[in-house]
Design a protein around this motif. Structure first.
Motif, PDB file in Angstrom:
ATOM      1  N   ALA A  41       0.833  -1.192   0.000  1.00 39.49           N
ATOM      2  CA  ALA A  41       0.000   0.000   0.000  1.00 39.49           C
ATOM      3  C   ALA A  41       0.868   1.242   0.000  1.00 39.49           C
ATOM      4  N   MET A  42       0.453   2.262  -0.789  1.00 36.87           N
ATOM      5  CA  MET A  42       1.215   3.494  -0.876  1.00 36.87           C
ATOM      6  C   MET A  42       0.331   4.596  -1.426  1.00 36.87           C
ATOM      7  N   PRO A  43       0.688   5.866  -1.178  1.00 41.95           N
ATOM      8  CA  PRO A  43      -0.093   6.986  -1.702  1.00 41.95           C
ATOM      9  C   PRO A  43      -0.035   7.038  -3.225  1.00 41.95           C
ATOM     10  N   ALA A  44      -0.971   7.803  -3.816  1.00 35.84           N
ATOM     11  CA  ALA A  44      -1.094   7.868  -5.268  1.00 35.84           C
ATOM     12  C   ALA A  44       0.173   8.376  -5.932  1.00 35.84           C
ATOM     13  N   ASP A  45       0.812   9.397  -5.357  1.00 40.76           N
ATOM     14  CA  ASP A  45       2.008   9.937  -6.002  1.00 40.76           C
ATOM     15  C   ASP A  45       3.150   8.931  -5.988  1.00 40.76           C
ATOM     16  N   GLN A  46       3.220   8.098  -4.952  1.00 35.85           N
ATOM     17  CA  GLN A  46       4.257   7.076  -4.898  1.00 35.85           C
ATOM     18  C   GLN A  46       3.974   5.949  -5.880  1.00 35.85           C
ATOM     19  N   VAL A  47       2.692   5.640  -6.074  1.00 35.80           N
ATOM     20  CA  VAL A  47       2.332   4.636  -7.080  1.00 35.80           C
ATOM     21  C   VAL A  47       2.792   5.095  -8.457  1.00 35.80           C
ATOM     22  N   MET A  48       2.479   6.340  -8.811  1.00 41.74           N
ATOM     23  CA  MET A  48       2.819   6.831 -10.139  1.00 41.74           C
ATOM     24  C   MET A  48       4.333   7.004 -10.292  1.00 41.74           C
ATOM     25  N   ALA A  49       5.011   7.349  -9.201  1.00 41.52           N
ATOM     26  CA  ALA A  49       6.469   7.411  -9.260  1.00 41.52           C
ATOM     27  C   ALA A  49       7.049   6.017  -9.511  1.00 41.52           C
ATOM     28  N   LYS A  50       6.419   5.002  -8.903  1.00 49.01           N
ATOM     29  CA  LYS A  50       6.880   3.635  -9.107  1.00 49.01           C
ATOM     30  C   LYS A  50       6.601   3.168 -10.537  1.00 49.01           C
ATOM     31  N   VAL A  51       5.486   3.608 -11.101  1.00 51.11           N
ATOM     32  CA  VAL A  51       5.198   3.311 -12.505  1.00 51.11           C
ATOM     33  C   VAL A  51       6.340   3.808 -13.381  1.00 51.11           C
ATOM     34  N   MET A  52       6.837   5.017 -13.070  1.00 56.95           N
ATOM     35  CA  MET A  52       7.962   5.562 -13.809  1.00 56.95           C
ATOM     36  C   MET A  52       9.247   4.794 -13.532  1.00 56.95           C
ATOM     37  N   GLU A  53       9.476   4.498 -12.266  1.00 52.16           N
ATOM     38  CA  GLU A  53      10.749   3.906 -11.853  1.00 52.16           C
ATOM     39  C   GLU A  53      10.961   2.516 -12.415  1.00 52.16           C
ATOM     40  N   VAL A  54       9.932   1.665 -12.330  1.00 53.85           N
ATOM     41  CA  VAL A  54      10.145   0.253 -12.635  1.00 53.85           C
ATOM     42  C   VAL A  54      10.309  -0.021 -14.117  1.00 53.85           C
ATOM     43  N   GLN A  55       9.859   0.885 -14.986  1.00 53.53           N
ATOM     44  CA  GLN A  55       9.996   0.647 -16.414  1.00 53.53           C
ATOM     45  C   GLN A  55      11.271   1.245 -16.998  1.00 53.53           C
ATOM     46  N   THR A  56      12.036   1.958 -16.194  1.00 51.80           N
ATOM     47  CA  THR A  56      13.209   2.650 -16.715  1.00 51.80           C
ATOM     48  C   THR A  56      14.292   1.664 -17.145  1.00 51.80           C
ATOM     49  N   SER A  57      14.827   1.897 -18.327  1.00 50.76           N
ATOM     50  CA  SER A  57      15.976   1.134 -18.811  1.00 50.76           C
ATOM     51  C   SER A  57      16.934   2.115 -19.472  1.00 50.76           C
ATOM     52  N   ASP A  58      18.189   1.723 -19.554  1.00 58.63           N
ATOM     53  CA  ASP A  58      19.176   2.600 -20.170  1.00 58.63           C
ATOM     54  C   ASP A  58      18.903   2.769 -21.661  1.00 58.63           C
ATOM     55  N   SER A  59      18.350   1.719 -22.270  1.00 56.14           N
ATOM     56  CA  SER A  59      18.026   1.783 -23.688  1.00 56.14           C
ATOM     57  C   SER A  59      16.976   0.737 -24.020  1.00 56.14           C
ATOM     58  N   SER A  60      16.326   0.911 -25.161  1.00 58.19           N
ATOM     59  CA  SER A  60      15.375  -0.080 -25.648  1.00 58.19           C
ATOM     60  C   SER A  60      15.321  -0.022 -27.162  1.00 58.19           C
ATOM     61  N   ALA A  61      15.017  -1.168 -27.757  1.00 57.10           N
ATOM     62  CA  ALA A  61      14.795  -1.269 -29.198  1.00 57.10           C
ATOM     63  C   ALA A  61      13.542  -2.107 -29.400  1.00 57.10           C
ATOM     64  N   LEU A  62      12.519  -1.504 -29.964  1.00 60.52           N
ATOM     65  CA  LEU A  62      11.216  -2.155 -30.098  1.00 60.52           C
ATOM     66  C   LEU A  62      10.813  -2.220 -31.568  1.00 60.52           C
ATOM     67  N   ASP A  63      10.450  -3.421 -32.021  1.00 61.11           N
ATOM     68  CA  ASP A  63       9.860  -3.589 -33.342  1.00 61.11           C
ATOM     69  C   ASP A  63       8.353  -3.696 -33.160  1.00 61.11           C
ATOM     70  N   LEU A  64       7.604  -2.852 -33.865  1.00 66.94           N
ATOM     71  CA  LEU A  64       6.172  -2.709 -33.620  1.00 66.94           C
ATOM     72  C   LEU A  64       5.356  -2.816 -34.891  1.00 66.94           C
ATOM     73  N   LYS A  65       4.135  -3.290 -34.738  1.00 67.75           N
ATOM     74  CA  LYS A  65       3.133  -3.205 -35.802  1.00 67.75           C
ATOM     75  C   LYS A  65       2.073  -2.206 -35.366  1.00 67.75           C
ATOM     76  N   LEU A  66       1.876  -1.190 -36.156  1.00 71.12           N
ATOM     77  CA  LEU A  66       0.888  -0.158 -35.879  1.00 71.12           C
ATOM     78  C   LEU A  66      -0.274  -0.335 -36.858  1.00 71.12           C
ATOM     79  N   THR A  67      -1.480  -0.438 -36.345  1.00 69.96           N
ATOM     80  CA  THR A  67      -2.662  -0.634 -37.177  1.00 69.96           C
ATOM     81  C   THR A  67      -3.633   0.512 -36.971  1.00 69.96           C
ATOM     82  N   LEU A  68      -3.962   1.203 -38.059  1.00 66.35           N
ATOM     83  CA  LEU A  68      -4.959   2.271 -38.040  1.00 66.35           C
ATOM     84  C   LEU A  68      -6.311   1.654 -38.323  1.00 66.35           C
ATOM     85  N   ILE A  69      -7.273   1.875 -37.429  1.00 63.21           N
ATOM     86  CA  ILE A  69      -8.577   1.222 -37.510  1.00 63.21           C
ATOM     87  C   ILE A  69      -9.663   2.279 -37.703  1.00 63.21           C
TER      88      ILE A  69
END
Length: 253
Positions: free
Chosen positions: A21-49
């Motif tokens: 359990a944690m306050p809302a601002d700490q939750v959103m800070a954790k959302v930012m923190e846990v996904q951080t990486s030094d770099s990323s390379a993503l291959d994506l398929k984008l579909t316009l619907i």
């Protein structure tokens, strides 16, 4: 240290954590923190619907690199032929602003995206240029309020201190992974729902939970854009040369 990241990368990356359990601002800070990486390379398929169900596909690659707390990203369109080699560069500056450029091969030149264009559609998709830049998860960028909570998720309202494109967002965050499962984007009046971003499928990459498929829908038109991650690499060495105007305009390091 303030951290910002594009909406696209934020929703494609996450690390698994044990919930507490944690306050809302700490939750959103954790959302930012846990996904951080030094770099990323993503291959994506984008579909316009289209609202009538008609679909058009794009293949794109997105590279990102974070140095000294600042994130740069490059998006390259691989297909179809009429958008091939279109490139988009976003560079985060000190103070939270982002400088953005787009290279259009048909014109053989690049142009800078002005602040007045931030709400405009990115390459005909339901993502705006603002969505491709920083979002409002940082506690220094927005006020966060817990609206609801159950055993599996939090529902949090984020109101940016400086309102440019959206008046607020409402995010459903999964407790087990800190993945945003749904994000509602509201107009500057704070009441009109403009767009909704929904996670449709999750998976893992390099041992990390990730969003594999997500869809952004524009409420007024019914048009939608689906993004599917096909391949992902994290924390692999990337040349800083990718995140320059030279590469943007030439496609060469």
């Amino acid at each position: 240290m303030k951290r910002t990241i594009t909406t696209l990368i934020l929703l494609l990356l996450a690390s698994s954590l044990v919930w507490a359990a944690m306050p809302a601002d700490q939750v959103m800070a954790k959302v930012m923190e846990v996904q951080t990486s030094d770099s990323s390379a993503l291959d994506l398929k984008l579909t316009l619907i289209e609202p009538n169900g008609q679909m058009r596909e794009r293949r794109i690659q997105t590279l990102s690199q974070t140095k000294n707390g600042l994130t740069s990203s490059l998006t390259v369109f691989l297909s179809p032929e009429n958008v091939r080699n279109t490139r988009f560069l976003s560079i985060e500056q000190e103070g939270g602003t982002n400088e953005q450029w787009i290279y259009l091969p048909a014109l053989k030149r690049s142009r800078r995206i002005g602040s007045s264009e931030e709400g405009g559609s990115f390459m005909g998709s339901d993502f705006s240029y603002a969505d491709m830049a920083s979002t409002t998860y940082d506690e220094k960028e927005a006020e966060h309020l817990l609206l609801a909570e159950d055993q599996t998720s939090w529902r949090i309202q984020s109101t940016p201190f400086e309102q440019k494109t959206y008046g607020k967002t409402i995010t459903v965050v999964q407790k087990a992974t800190y993945l945003p499962l749904r994000v509602e984007f509201y107009d500057l009046d704070g009441n009109t729902l403009v767009k909704t971003l929904v996670t449709e499928e999750t998976g893992t990459a390099n041992g990390k939970p990730i969003t594999k498929i997500l869809t952004m829908k524009t409420e007024a038109s019914g048009h939608a854009t689906r993004l599917e991650i096909l391949q992902a690499r994290f924390d692999a060495p990337l040349s800083s040369g990718y995140f320059t105007l030279k590469f943007l305009e030439t496609g060469r390091l």
